[in-house]
Design an enzyme around this catalytic site. Structure first.
Site: not given
Ligand code: 13P
Length: 250
Positions: A98, A174, A212
């Protein structure tokens, strides 16, 4: 070589200081003594100090989600490794997808941030991962090799105890779409091989999987030989679900 499992939550832009303290007060009794694994939480900068205070005396490692490579200066909105340490935290995530996708973090920046984190004595969790388009066009290994080479450009092998890698396929973050354990294993074995070809002690470096992760897939992922830990987003926001992940197999 046996590598100590490392289970980390990444709260992203969730939770105030009060909410962080309430989480930790609920979470610490749920995990009990952790003799055979590490648990960590990367919290928002505004909650670092209070989370670190609340976690004192517990096995929970508190960390930041990003840092700037300079110690101080005119960098509005940024925080330094020294500030993270002085808040009582011991870890930092670096180069999360991100950050790379929305805030312009490059491999060169990741490398500079890594050097700053290690110089301050922080445990550094460096993230790599391919997008869906890159995977579908068969470029996963090439993309990861480039990210690793650039992100670890200035890394010195004597720091390997404080370096953790995290493989987070962007398409699995996510989305509820976890990489299969076979996909994650295959990719993480590749990452370990690349670490070796960069002259690093690959067998000693922990590689986490993220994307996830949930209580019901943690154990199967952790059974893979090259998955040494998990980096958990959404499922780390509730104390009971993250505690189940930390205690996988028990
Ligand atoms: P999720 O577990 O919500 O998919 O996010 C993973 C993540 O980016 C952890 O840094």
């Amino acid at each position: 070589m046996s590598r100590r499992p490392f289970l980390a939550g990444n709260w992203k832009m969730f939770k105030t200081g009060d909410q962080a303290v309430a989480f930790i007060e609920e979470f610490v009794p749920l995990i009990g003594d952790l003799t055979d694994r590490d648990a960590a939480l990367a919290v928002p900068a505004t909650a670092l100090q209070r989370a670190a205070d609340a976690a004192k005396g517990s096995p929970v490692i508190i960390g930041a989600q990003n840092l700037h490579w300079e110690n101080e200066g005119a960098f509005t909105g940024e925080i330094s490794a020294g500030m993270i340490v002085s808040a009582g935290a011991k870890m930092a995530i670096i180069g999360h997808s991100e950050r790379r996708q929305y805030f312009g973090d490059t491999d060169e920046w990741v490398s500079k941030k890594l050097s700053a984190a290690l110089a301050a004595g922080l445990l550094a969790v460096v993230c790599v991962g391919e997008t869906l388009a890159e995977r579908e066009s068969g470029r996963t290994f090439e993309v990861l090799a480039t990210q690793l080479k650039g992100s670890l450009a200035d890394f010195k092998a004597q720091d390997e105890k404080n370096l953790i890698l995290a493989y987070e396929p962007v398409w699995a973050i996510g989305t509820g779409k976890t990489a299969t354990k076979e996909e994650a294993q295959e990719t993480q074995a590749f990452i370990r091989k690349e670490l070796g070809s960069l002259g690093l002690p690959a067998e000693a470096i922990r590689i986490l999987y993220g994307g996830s992760v949930k209580p019901d897939n943690a154990q199967a992922l952790m059974a893979q030989p090259d998955i040494d830990g998990l980096l958990v987003g959404g499922a780390s926001l509730k104390a009971d679900s993250f505690a189940k992940i930390v205690k996988y197999g028990n």
